[in-house]
Design an enzyme around this catalytic site. Structure first.
Site, PDB file in Angstrom:
ATOM      1  N   ARG A 249       0.732  -1.472   0.170  1.00  0.00           N
ATOM      2  CA  ARG A 249       0.112  -0.262  -0.260  1.00  0.00           C
ATOM      3  C   ARG A 249       1.143   1.130  -0.174  1.00  0.00           C
ATOM      4  O   ARG A 249       0.759   2.067  -1.250  1.00  0.00           O
ATOM      5  CB  ARG A 249      -0.248   0.320   1.191  1.00  0.00           C
ATOM      6  CG  ARG A 249      -1.544  -0.820   1.250  1.00  0.00           C
ATOM      7  CD  ARG A 249      -2.472  -1.229   2.426  1.00  0.00           C
ATOM      8  NE  ARG A 249      -4.584  -2.212   2.426  1.00  0.00           N
ATOM      9  CZ  ARG A 249      -3.425  -3.200   3.664  1.00  0.00           C
ATOM     10  NH1 ARG A 249      -2.588  -3.153   4.126  1.00  0.00           N
ATOM     11  NH2 ARG A 249      -4.462  -3.355   3.573  1.00  0.00           N
ATOM     12  N   PHE A 266     -12.386  -3.512  -5.359  1.00  0.00           N
ATOM     13  CA  PHE A 266     -11.648  -5.065  -4.597  1.00  0.00           C
ATOM     14  C   PHE A 266     -11.006  -4.105  -3.619  1.00  0.00           C
ATOM     15  O   PHE A 266     -10.324  -4.365  -3.300  1.00  0.00           O
ATOM     16  CB  PHE A 266     -10.714  -5.702  -4.708  1.00  0.00           C
ATOM     17  CG  PHE A 266     -11.668  -6.468  -6.402  1.00  0.00           C
ATOM     18  CD1 PHE A 266     -12.159  -7.587  -5.854  1.00  0.00           C
ATOM     19  CD2 PHE A 266     -10.830  -6.527  -7.082  1.00  0.00           C
ATOM     20  CE1 PHE A 266     -13.024  -8.120  -7.377  1.00  0.00           C
ATOM     21  CE2 PHE A 266     -10.897  -7.176  -8.757  1.00  0.00           C
ATOM     22  CZ  PHE A 266     -11.918  -7.840  -8.934  1.00  0.00           C
ATOM     23  N   ASP A 288     -16.513  -2.174  -3.844  1.00  0.00           N
ATOM     24  CA  ASP A 288     -16.694  -3.540  -3.766  1.00  0.00           C
ATOM     25  C   ASP A 288     -17.313  -3.543  -3.599  1.00  0.00           C
ATOM     26  O   ASP A 288     -18.425  -3.480  -3.848  1.00  0.00           O
ATOM     27  CB  ASP A 288     -15.748  -3.362  -2.573  1.00  0.00           C
ATOM     28  CG  ASP A 288     -15.188  -4.300  -1.703  1.00  0.00           C
ATOM     29  OD1 ASP A 288     -13.934  -4.675  -1.825  1.00  0.00           O
ATOM     30  OD2 ASP A 288     -16.029  -5.553  -1.053  1.00  0.00           O
ATOM     31  N   ASP A 338      -7.059  -5.570  -6.839  1.00  0.00           N
ATOM     32  CA  ASP A 338      -6.502  -6.444  -5.399  1.00  0.00           C
ATOM     33  C   ASP A 338      -7.945  -7.580  -5.321  1.00  0.00           C
ATOM     34  O   ASP A 338      -7.848  -6.980  -3.359  1.00  0.00           O
ATOM     35  CB  ASP A 338      -5.945  -5.416  -4.150  1.00  0.00           C
ATOM     36  CG  ASP A 338      -5.556  -6.586  -2.643  1.00  0.00           C
ATOM     37  OD1 ASP A 338      -4.960  -7.612  -3.228  1.00  0.00           O
ATOM     38  OD2 ASP A 338      -5.433  -5.980  -1.662  1.00  0.00           O
ATOM     39  N   CYS A 378      -3.478 -13.004  -4.476  1.00  0.00           N
ATOM     40  CA  CYS A 378      -2.756 -13.461  -3.442  1.00  0.00           C
ATOM     41  C   CYS A 378      -3.316 -15.432  -4.188  1.00  0.00           C
ATOM     42  O   CYS A 378      -3.695 -15.953  -2.708  1.00  0.00           O
ATOM     43  CB  CYS A 378      -3.848 -13.055  -2.621  1.00  0.00           C
ATOM     44  SG  CYS A 378      -6.143 -13.106  -2.824  1.00  0.00           S
TER      45      CYS A 378
HETATM   46  N1  SAH Z   1      -7.897  -4.208  -1.173  1.00  0.00           N
HETATM   47  C1  SAH Z   1      -7.822  -5.002  -0.013  1.00  0.00           C
HETATM   48  C2  SAH Z   1      -8.459  -6.077   0.223  1.00  0.00           C
HETATM   49  C3  SAH Z   1      -8.797  -7.018  -1.008  1.00  0.00           C
HETATM   50  S1  SAH Z   1      -9.622  -8.350  -0.202  1.00  0.00           S
HETATM   51  C4  SAH Z   1      -6.821  -3.704   1.667  1.00  0.00           C
HETATM   52  O1  SAH Z   1      -6.082  -3.575   0.916  1.00  0.00           O
HETATM   53  O2  SAH Z   1      -7.599  -3.790   2.127  1.00  0.00           O
HETATM   54  C5  SAH Z   1     -11.152  -8.436  -1.884  1.00  0.00           C
HETATM   55  C6  SAH Z   1     -12.329  -7.822  -1.735  1.00  0.00           C
HETATM   56  O3  SAH Z   1     -13.317  -8.152  -3.171  1.00  0.00           O
HETATM   57  C7  SAH Z   1     -13.214  -8.108  -0.485  1.00  0.00           C
HETATM   58  O4  SAH Z   1     -13.193  -6.594   0.420  1.00  0.00           O
HETATM   59  C8  SAH Z   1     -13.904  -8.072  -1.532  1.00  0.00           C
HETATM   60  O5  SAH Z   1     -15.628  -7.757  -0.698  1.00  0.00           O
HETATM   61  C9  SAH Z   1     -14.432  -7.693  -1.925  1.00  0.00           C
HETATM   62  N2  SAH Z   1     -14.997  -8.687  -3.720  1.00  0.00           N
HETATM   63  C10 SAH Z   1     -15.125 -10.033  -4.191  1.00  0.00           C
HETATM   64  N3  SAH Z   1     -15.565 -10.161  -5.185  1.00  0.00           N
HETATM   65  C11 SAH Z   1     -16.201  -8.760  -5.680  1.00  0.00           C
HETATM   66  C12 SAH Z   1     -16.405  -8.329  -7.080  1.00  0.00           C
HETATM   67  N4  SAH Z   1     -16.869  -9.399  -7.730  1.00  0.00           N
HETATM   68  N5  SAH Z   1     -16.500  -6.912  -6.991  1.00  0.00           N
HETATM   69  C13 SAH Z   1     -16.033  -6.735  -6.785  1.00  0.00           C
HETATM   70  N6  SAH Z   1     -15.954  -6.582  -5.279  1.00  0.00           N
HETATM   71  C14 SAH Z   1     -15.369  -8.035  -5.305  1.00  0.00           C
END
Ligand code: SAH
Length: 434
Positions: A249, A266, A288, A338, A378
């Site tokens: 980050r 995400f 998200d 992400d 991940c």
């Molecule tokens: N970037 C974040 C972590 C992301 S974790 C950080 O820095 O903390 C992945 C995220 O994707 C989760 O919050 C989940 O709710 C979301 N997610 C999963 N599938 C998704 C989709 N198809 N569209 C949008 N969000 C999604």
């Protein structure tokens, strides 16, 4: 003590550092008297090669394809004292992280020689106490420390292997004891967050709930790279906060162009967006699927004084990206992708790679010339070369040229055990796209 004797040649991967024994690698199991025996879930057993080379002592689970997880190279028992030693070693490995005051993953399972055990520790203050301070002036760790005294700590723990789950009491007692001595005091609360689907493969039900103490109802404010973040430890995803992206980050924020318009896709609770805004981005759009995650993201923006510069969109990133207008003035200067692990297993690989390609392709189409793409995966099953190839393929289809600015794994408190590629799971690629 039972002995697990491997088939010829199956010891090589283990000798190279991989701590798992798969069921199809076992030639025979013998009891203490050398008679044929079967393994009980959770018991310990010694692992030997076909040629009788000693490989280590393991936690057995005959119901799992991973029939044994080696926890020690010697004939060491696994009691409270063992857990204290191992947790102390894990703290030692993270020396220099200022663990008493900072949040960190204290134990990263196999990579810390504690198979199937994850321990995240959040150091901070209840939201109700910290938030009023943010109204007066930018909230810094030093101001919080001065106004509120030393931080409290809360633990989120995951038991992901049978033999670890059945030793939960010893683990917790050892953790409390080591924390009291070495981390400035015992935690205010310990919560189990064993919701991961891998538990099913171990024959364990999902299990979540407070084990000890209590948690601030409105969440805890921690500091990451000097910035305040609200963590909903009880209700958040996984352990509450993705500590593994901490360093990425920071890096992503420094790579963003001056005054950037950033898309944080995400976003979860907005870690990437808030870092970018605090280091000079003009605005951020957070996307998200989770409404509670976006609510926390808005609070994070407020804690950081950047709430006027964010927009939160509850949507599926795939359709969001496809539906974005293609006009020149709608292009972003920086995009972060992400997503959650698309490939939960090798079997799901084909669809996962299609998913990665699609979001990278769509993102590149919405990135201005010279813009920054931060793209993460991940999925452990998707290797570094594969992921790079997928992004290159997306760039080809989008007609863009990429310069690779940085390639990173997960944060340092998630150590990588050589020979055990499962511990090298997070990939974060940073590009400039022409
Ligand atoms: N970037 C974040 C972590 C992301 S974790 C950080 O820095 O903390 C992945 C995220 O994707 C989760 O919050 C989940 O709710 C979301 N997610 C999963 N599938 C998704 C989709 N198809 N569209 C949008 N969000 C999604």
């Amino acid at each position: 003590m039972k002995r697990i004797i491997l088939k010829a040649g199956e010891e090589r991967r283990i000798l190279a550092g991989h701590p798992w024994v798969y069921d199809n690698e076992v030639a025979l199991v013998l009891d203490g008297r050398g008679r044929d025996a079967s393994l009980e879930p959770g018991e310990t057993a010694d692992v030997e090669s076909a040629g009788k080379t000693y490989l280590g002592r393991a936690l057995a689970n005959p119901h799992s394809k991973i029939i044994a997880r080696i926890y020690s190279p010697s004939k060491e028992g696994i009691d409270r004292g063992f857990f204290k030693r191992r947790i102390r070693q894990a703290l030692e490995r993270r020396r220099g992280h200022d663990l008493a005051l900072r949040s960190a993953r204290l134990v990263f399972a196999e990579a810390d020689f504690l198979p199937g055990l994850i321990i995240d520790r959040f150091a901070g203050w209840p939201f109700g106490k910290a938030e009023p301070l943010a109204a007066e002036a930018p909230l810094t760790f030093e101001r919080a420390l001065e106004a509120l005294g030393p931080p409290e700590s809360w633990i989120a723990i995951q038991f992901l292997a049978f033999g670890m789950d059945s030793r939960r009491e010893d683990v917790i007692a050892a953790l409390e004891e080591v924390a009291a001595r070495e981390l400035g005091g015992p935690p205010s609360g310990i919560i189990e967050k064993s919701g991961a689907p891998v538990r099913i493969l171990e024959g364990l039900p999902k299990r979540e709930g407070v084990m000890k103490g209590s948690f601030p109802p409105e969440g805890a404010v921690i500091f990451e790279n000097g910035l305040p973040f609200l963590v909903m430890i009880e209700d958040g995803q996984k352990t509450g906060h993705f500590l593994d992206q901490k360093e990425n980050r920071n890096l992503a924020a420094t790579l963003m162009p001056e005054n950037a318009r950033v898309l944080d896709a995400f976003s979860y609770t907005g870690g990437f967006a808030v870092h970018a805004l605090r280091s000079g981005a003009r605005s951020a759009c957070l996307v998200d699927l989770s409404a509670p995650a976006l609510e926390t993201a808005r609070r994070n923006a407020r804690l950081n004084g950047v709430e006027a510069r964010i927009e939160t969109v509850r949507a599926d990133v795939f359709s969001f990206l496809r539906d974005l207008p293609r006009s020149r003035d709608a292009l972003f200067d920086g995009i972060v992708l992400d997503p959650p692990a698309f490939a939960k297993s090798r079997a799901a690989m084909g669809d996962a790679l299609k998913g990665y390609k699609e979001i990278n392709l769509q993102a590149l189409k919405r990135l201005r010339p010279g813009g920054i793409l931060i793209t993460c995966s991940c999925s452990q099953a998707v290797g570094e070369q594969t992921f790079k190839a997928v992004v290159a393929d997306a760039a080809l289809d989008a007609g863009r040229r990429l310069t690779e600015l940085a390639f990173r794994y997960q944060a340092e408190d998630h150590p990588i055990l050589v020979g055990y590629d499962e511990s090298r799971y997070l990939k974060c690629l940073c590009f400039r796209a022409l």
